[in-house]
Scaffold this motif. Structure first.
Motif, short mmCIF file in Angstrom:
data_model
loop_
_atom_site.label_atom_id
_atom_site.label_comp_id
_atom_site.label_asym_id
_atom_site.label_seq_id
_atom_site.Cartn_x
_atom_site.Cartn_y
_atom_site.Cartn_z
N LEU B 424 0.82 -1.21 0.00
CA LEU B 424 0.00 0.00 0.00
C LEU B 424 0.85 1.26 0.00
N LEU B 425 1.92 1.25 0.77
CA LEU B 425 2.65 2.50 0.99
C LEU B 425 3.78 2.77 0.01
N ALA B 426 4.44 1.74 -0.50
CA ALA B 426 5.60 1.99 -1.36
C ALA B 426 5.27 2.90 -2.55
N PRO B 427 4.18 2.62 -3.28
CA PRO B 427 3.86 3.52 -4.40
C PRO B 427 3.52 4.94 -3.93
N SER B 428 2.77 5.07 -2.83
CA SER B 428 2.38 6.40 -2.34
C SER B 428 3.59 7.21 -1.93
N VAL B 429 4.51 6.56 -1.19
CA VAL B 429 5.70 7.27 -0.73
C VAL B 429 6.54 7.71 -1.93
N THR B 430 6.70 6.81 -2.90
CA THR B 430 7.47 7.16 -4.10
C THR B 430 6.84 8.33 -4.83
N LEU B 431 5.52 8.28 -4.95
CA LEU B 431 4.78 9.38 -5.60
C LEU B 431 5.10 10.72 -4.94
N LEU B 432 4.96 10.75 -3.61
CA LEU B 432 5.11 12.02 -2.91
C LEU B 432 6.56 12.51 -2.94
N ILE B 433 7.51 11.59 -2.79
CA ILE B 433 8.92 12.01 -2.80
C ILE B 433 9.29 12.57 -4.18
N PHE B 434 8.92 11.84 -5.23
CA PHE B 434 9.28 12.31 -6.57
C PHE B 434 8.60 13.64 -6.89
N ALA B 435 7.35 13.78 -6.50
CA ALA B 435 6.65 15.05 -6.77
C ALA B 435 7.36 16.18 -6.04
N ALA B 436 7.78 15.93 -4.80
CA ALA B 436 8.49 16.96 -4.03
C ALA B 436 9.81 17.32 -4.70
N VAL B 437 10.52 16.30 -5.18
CA VAL B 437 11.80 16.55 -5.86
C VAL B 437 11.56 17.38 -7.12
N SER B 465 0.19 8.82 -11.77
CA SER B 465 -0.05 7.95 -12.91
C SER B 465 1.07 6.92 -13.05
N ALA B 466 2.31 7.35 -12.88
CA ALA B 466 3.44 6.42 -13.01
C ALA B 466 3.44 5.41 -11.87
N CYS B 467 3.33 5.88 -10.63
CA CYS B 467 3.41 4.97 -9.48
C CYS B 467 2.16 4.11 -9.37
N GLY B 468 1.05 4.54 -9.96
CA GLY B 468 -0.16 3.72 -9.97
C GLY B 468 -0.22 2.84 -11.20
N PHE B 490 11.29 4.92 -12.98
CA PHE B 490 11.53 4.36 -11.66
C PHE B 490 10.21 4.22 -10.90
N GLY B 491 9.39 5.25 -10.97
CA GLY B 491 8.08 5.20 -10.31
C GLY B 491 7.24 4.03 -10.79
N MET B 492 7.29 3.77 -12.09
CA MET B 492 6.50 2.67 -12.66
C MET B 492 6.99 1.32 -12.15
N LEU B 493 8.33 1.17 -12.04
CA LEU B 493 8.88 -0.09 -11.55
C LEU B 493 8.47 -0.32 -10.10
N VAL B 494 8.54 0.74 -9.29
CA VAL B 494 8.12 0.61 -7.89
C VAL B 494 6.63 0.26 -7.83
N GLY B 495 5.83 1.01 -8.60
CA GLY B 495 4.38 0.80 -8.57
C GLY B 495 4.01 -0.63 -8.94
N ARG B 496 4.75 -1.21 -9.85
CA ARG B 496 4.44 -2.56 -10.31
C ARG B 496 4.96 -3.61 -9.33
N PHE B 497 6.26 -3.56 -9.09
CA PHE B 497 6.87 -4.69 -8.38
C PHE B 497 6.77 -4.58 -6.87
#
Lengths: 194, 567
Positions: B424-437, B465-468, B490-497
């Motif tokens: 549940l959290l890995a994609p959300s965290v990645t989303l927020l960190i990348f958006a912040a960056v 969209s990428a992380c989801g 990178f976001g897509m890979l996290v979102g998937r795997f």
């Protein structure tokens, strides 16, 4: 690690098999079938007049002369090999400037009094940049201009619009609309016959 | 308005009628039972196993299943990348398109293999017909099949007891393609062509319009890809404008079938699940939870979009109707129905430009993706996602009554909780960190097409969209830069795997457990109470994670729009 190595062989073979099946056999068989059964559709619903391709009934093209119905604004100038939209958001000042300019243009071209509301589709660009249609209201609004430019009675032009209406599919899907290219072809046809 | 509501009702009706029988069919296919299509397909299936040397009856542990899945995906990424680099020297390329820039090619390869189909390129200007067919169409099938296989493995985790195996990845993959995706795709593709979707290998056509202007009309084998684009919840457009392009979605009928296509398999999977654990009520409860969430989002989105834009009304647009980025043949309501459906599932195909939707409609779409696309969701992965939320729900319920939580007869212990939380959290965290960056880097900001809060929404949307693994976009953002190509890949890979691997670990652990008989202290998971709690958990988890940043994006934009501010 041993697990991974053991799965490489089936992975490669199955990948090749499915690439062949879904990447070549499937699309090529579909192409073959539809090229035999419905080639006009499969090749882009092209419209040929006197042996020349004048466009596709599904793809909008630019019309700016007073004697033709005008289509939707296009963010890509109707480039049928480079579809696209403005992607401007609802608070974009660029969008507001564009719409303001187009509203004025539509009112001027069609001799409408100031403050006349203008149909949304005539002043906002489409999603594909290739929208072949306009709304009924958008077409009706242009009738007097076209009648004047072509020297036809308005009733005759109106009749053409009504004959070109595409109704909601099966009475329920989508909205009533007019194909601009077909309508303009009918106009040219009428001019030729008179 | 009445016909438009009838359109919505017709779609939901069709879904309700088709989902249950499709679900039962899927359950039979993956249970290895005889189906209607078996006489035709079974020989092909067995032939494949023979050539590839696969023992159909061999059961895999979850670790072996993961290994097979990963090897297969690495092959997919490599193949799509290489095809793009070599397309200039290969056949089926009448326009003579050359090698794709490396970062774009890498992004595209990851994108199509992970079932995201995020596109930073323009199809008709970048990809040869061969790349579209042998690269992208193949991954449209295989990425969906991988998702479905993973979901079936997880369902077996719940259905089995004291077992080590969770199925055979190669068998699940093969059955997904042969019994489900390919037959449906053939039907959809033929209907599409009859409506005007193009399917040809010929070169682009040059036409001379009535006013004399030259137009180069792009063509290609679009229908065969378009069909699986929806059935596999892929969403990658053959052309740049995706399903807004008249050659990709020419009539209201194709539009309807595209929405139905993307919802069909995800909506039938809860019923397949019910069949496989021999508890049909359970399948219905999950389907009901998804339907409730779907209708809620659709309601908000339709209200926001049909209210119109007050700024446009002031300029003289009749009714302030927002037709920017929409096609006349669809209009406002079907466009919004499409947008809602494409973001609750992991499809991501679009028939209108989401960047130009009203702020609160955009908010609904963002929410659909950010919660992990569990409202029907992607083929397979949607069901997996809702299981994560169901585990969370039972954990919360367990805390309230002070009991070890159970779900579908399996005790949920720390290992299951950890896996669900990672998923549940890995994609959300990645989303927020990348958006912040992206917000603090010039490389992130220079791609923006809109200023003000809408600019923030553009960045948020890209990473949601990428992380989801969705693939739709606020497409004003220029994503074809090295920064966005690599960051979204990178976001897509996290979102998937980071969802599929924990899910398979979960499956392995659950399969080994015994089934606990229901007692008076068990919270029945096939009850209205469970539906309410599950829906509540999805909304609360989503809101807790994303509310602050959504306030700064779409909600602020809505308020500023009402007060007449532009940027």
């Amino acid at each position: 690690m041993y697990d991974i190595i053991k799965e490489v062989k089936p992975a490669v073979l199955l990948f090749l098999a499915f690439s062949l099946l879904t990447g070549l056999v499937y699309p090529l068989v579909i192409t073959g079938v539809v090229q035999m059964a419905m080639p006009e559709r499969a090749d882009g619903s092209l419209i040929v007049v006197d042996g020349h391709v004048v466009g596709s009934e599904l793809i909008g093209q630019n019309f700016s002369g007073p004697g033709y119905f005008h289509g939707r604004p296009s963010a890509v100038s109707y480039a049928a090999n480079g579809s696209g939209a403005s992607n401007l958001g609802p608070t974009s000042s660029r969008l507001m400037d564009e719409v303001r300019r187009r509203v004025e243009q539509v009112r001027m071209e069609n001799n409408l009094p100031q403050n006349t509301p203008v149909p949304a589709d005539l002043v906002q660009s489409s999603a594909s940049g290739l929208d072949p249609h306009i709304s009924m209201e958008g077409a009706m609004l242009q009738v007097p201009r076209i009648a004047k430019a072509r020297g036809f009675p308005e009733s005759e032009v109106k009749l053409l619009v009504y004959q070109t209406i595409e109704p909601a599919q099966f009475g329920i899907l989508g909205q009533e609309r007019v194909n601009v290219l077909k309508l303009n072809l009918a106009l040219d046809d009428l001019t030729r016959r008179r | 308005m009445l016909t438009e509501l009838a359109y919505v009702a017709l779609l939901l009706g069709a879904l309700l009628v088709l989902a249950a029988p499709t679900g039962r069919y899927i359950a039979k296919v993956f249970g290895g039972e005889q189906t209607l299509l078996s006489p035709l397909i079974r020989p092909i299936e067995q032939g494949l196993y023979e050539i590839v040397d696969i023992d159909e009856s061999r059961e895999m542990s979850w670790k072996t299943y993961v290994s097979a899945l990963l090897v297969f995906n690495i092959l997919g990424i490599a193949a799509v990348f290489l095809l793009q680099e070599l397309q200039g020297r290969l056949p089926f390329n009448p326009e003579g398109l050359g090698a794709v820039r490396w970062d774009t090619a890498l992004n595209t390869a990851v994108s199509f293999t992970t079932n995201t189909n995020w596109q930073s390129y323009s199809g008709e200007q970048t990809l040869a017909y061969l790349t579209q067919m042998l690269g992208l169409t193949v991954q449209n099938f295989l990425s969906a099949a991988v998702g479905l296989a993973a979901a079936m493995a997880v369902v077996r985790g719940f259905a089995r007891k004291n077992a080590d195996g969770i199925g055979n990845f190669w068998v699940d993959l093969t059955r997904s393609v042969l019994y489900l995706l390919l037959p449906l795709a053939i039907v959809w593709a033929l209907i599409f062509v009859s409506q005007g979707v193009v399917q040809t290998l010929g070169p682009y056509v040059i036409s001379h319009g009535l006013e004399g202007a030259e137009q180069v009309i792009a063509l290609g084998p679009a229908a065969s890809q378009d069909a699986i684009k929806f059935l596999g919840t892929n969403g990658g457009g053959f052309f740049n404008a995706n399903s807004a392009h008249p050659f990709e979605n020419p009539t209201p009928l194709t539009d309807f079938l595209q929405v139905l296509g993307m919802l069909l398999i995800p909506a039938s999977l809860p019923f397949a699940f019910g069949s496989m654990i021999k508890n049909h009520q359970q399948g219905k409860a999950i389907f009901a939870s998804m339907l409730v969430l779907y209708v809620m989002g659709l309601g908000v989105g339709l209200w926001a979009e049909t209210s119109g834009n007050p700024l446009l009304e002031k300029l003289g647009v009749a009714g302030g109707v927002n037709m920017e980025g929409k096609e006349t043949r669809f209009g406002v309501v079907p466009s919004l129905l499409f947008a809602q459906s494409t973001t609750v599932t992991s499809c991501g195909g679009v028939d209108s430009m989401h960047d130009s939707l009203m702020p609160l409609a955009g908010l609904v779409l963002l929410f659909n993706m950010a919660i992990g696309e569990v409202i029907f969701g992607g083929v397979g992965v949607g069901l997996i996602g809702i299981f994560f939320y169901a585990i969370m729900t039972m954990f919360l319920a367990g805390l309230m009554i002070g009991r070890t939580p159970e779900l579908f007869g399996k005790k949920l212990e720390p290992f299951e909780m950890i896996m669900a939380v990672i998923g549940l959290l890995a994609p959300s965290v990645t989303l927020l960190i990348f958006a912040a960056v992206a917000i603090v880097l010039p490389q992130g900001l220079s791609s923006l097409n809109n200023a003000g809060p809408h600019g923030l929404s553009e960045i948020l949307y890209a990473f949601a969209s990428a992380c989801g693994n969705n693939g739709s976009a606020f497409a004003g953002l220029n994503a074809n830069t090295v920064f966005y190509n690599l960051a979204t890949a990178f976001g897509m890979l996290v979102g998937r795997f980071a969802t599929i691997l924990p899910a398979l670990a979960l499956a392995g652990s659950l399969a080994q457990k015994r089934i606990v008989p229901a007692s008076s202290a068990t919270l029945p998971a096939a009850s209205p109470l469970f539906v309410i709690m599950l829906v509540g958990t999805v909304i609360i988890v989503g809101a807790l994670t994303f509310f602050p940043v959504f306030v700064l994006g779409p909600i602020l934009e809505h308020l500023l729009m009402q007060s007449g501010t532009t940027f």
